[in-house]
Design a protein around this motif. Structure first.
Motif, mmCIF file in Angstrom:
data_model
loop_
_atom_site.group_PDB
_atom_site.id
_atom_site.type_symbol
_atom_site.label_atom_id
_atom_site.label_comp_id
_atom_site.label_asym_id
_atom_site.label_seq_id
_atom_site.Cartn_x
_atom_site.Cartn_y
_atom_site.Cartn_z
ATOM 1 N N MET A 123 -38.509 32.496 9.777
ATOM 2 C CA MET A 123 -37.634 31.412 9.356
ATOM 3 C C MET A 123 -36.392 31.985 8.700
ATOM 4 O O MET A 123 -36.475 32.857 7.867
ATOM 5 N N ARG A 124 -35.270 31.469 9.084
ATOM 6 C CA ARG A 124 -34.042 31.908 8.448
ATOM 7 C C ARG A 124 -33.909 31.257 7.083
ATOM 8 O O ARG A 124 -34.558 30.262 6.776
ATOM 9 N N LEU A 125 -33.054 31.811 6.259
ATOM 10 C CA LEU A 125 -32.923 31.350 4.875
ATOM 11 C C LEU A 125 -32.410 29.918 4.796
ATOM 12 O O LEU A 125 -32.865 29.144 3.946
ATOM 13 N N ILE A 126 -31.492 29.541 5.665
ATOM 14 C CA ILE A 126 -30.968 28.177 5.668
ATOM 15 C C ILE A 126 -32.072 27.191 6.040
ATOM 16 O O ILE A 126 -32.170 26.111 5.461
ATOM 17 N N LEU B 65 -34.269 26.662 3.002
ATOM 18 C CA LEU B 65 -33.621 25.772 2.032
ATOM 19 C C LEU B 65 -33.657 24.321 2.497
ATOM 20 O O LEU B 65 -34.011 23.425 1.725
ATOM 21 N N LEU B 66 -33.291 24.073 3.750
ATOM 22 C CA LEU B 66 -33.304 22.700 4.258
ATOM 23 C C LEU B 66 -34.706 22.116 4.271
ATOM 24 O O LEU B 66 -34.895 20.938 3.960
ATOM 25 N N PHE B 67 -35.684 22.923 4.636
ATOM 26 C CA PHE B 67 -37.052 22.415 4.704
ATOM 27 C C PHE B 67 -37.554 21.975 3.336
ATOM 28 O O PHE B 67 -38.091 20.893 3.183
ATOM 29 N N VAL C 293 -37.550 37.887 -0.496
ATOM 30 C CA VAL C 293 -36.400 36.984 -0.359
ATOM 31 C C VAL C 293 -36.860 35.573 -0.005
ATOM 32 O O VAL C 293 -36.339 34.582 -0.537
ATOM 33 N N GLY C 294 -37.829 35.465 0.869
ATOM 34 C CA GLY C 294 -38.355 34.152 1.225
ATOM 35 C C GLY C 294 -38.989 33.444 0.045
ATOM 36 O O GLY C 294 -38.810 32.231 -0.133
#
Length: 187
Positions: A1-4, A7-9, A120-121
């Protein structure tokens, strides 16, 4: 999963405040009060990010090799209390204000350590969980003000109205099917 996507999830589609129930009662009380949130939010972000980072590293490099990974909530609690007391002392000395909280940041830490993929996640999940909480406060403040205009200013009725608004928000956000994101991105 990308960082954006993380965040959105955790902010919108699976809002930590609405779906997981992180801070339902504090957000209700905070939305009815008129206190300033900036200092409290800054302290909470600092404490949670520092605790998640340090606990993740201890969990990965100390507890996992010793096969004691199930003890990470206790380690997270000890680290959280240490950072919370340190930052609370700084806040009291500089701003002459207290902003101590326990349940919401600790639950955000546990959620981040459970659901984060890597350091980071985990940090991004904790930031998104706190952001979903702090993004909900202005919405509920405005809804509470609207409810107070049309009904008696009875605090019990205002709390019930805000809880019903939270339910509608939760259903609206939770009912969004995230499969349309895959279609929009082209996966």
């Amino acid at each position: 999963m990308r960082l954006i996507e993380i965040l959105l999830f955790y902010i919108l589609f699976s809002s930590a405040a609405l779906v997981y129930g992180l801070g339902i009662l504090p957000v209700l009380e905070t939305s009815l009060s008129r206190g300033h949130l900036f200092l409290r939010a800054l302290k909470m972000y600092c404490v949670v990010v520092a605790t998640v980072a340090l606990t993740f590293l201890i969990k990965r490099f100390l507890l996992a090799p010793l096969e004691l990974g199930d003890l990470y909530p206790l380690v997270a609690l000890l680290i959280f209390v240490t950072f919370a007391v340190f930052f609370e002392i700084i806040v009291q000395l500089t701003a002459r204000n207290t902003c101590a909280e326990f349940a919401l940041p600790y639950l955000a830490i546990i959620l981040a350590l459970d659901e984060g993929n890597g350091l980071v996640g985990s940090i991004m999940v904790s930031i998104a969980a706190l952001t979903s909480y702090y993004a909900l406060i202005p919405v509920l403040r405005s809804l509470g003000g609207r409810i107070a205009l049309f009904r008696n200013a009875d605090s019990y009725r205002q709390k019930i109205g805000i809880l019903l608004c939270m339910l509608v928000l939760m259903l609206a956000l939770y009912s969004l099917d995230s499969s349309w994101l895959n279609f929009a991105v082209g996966k």
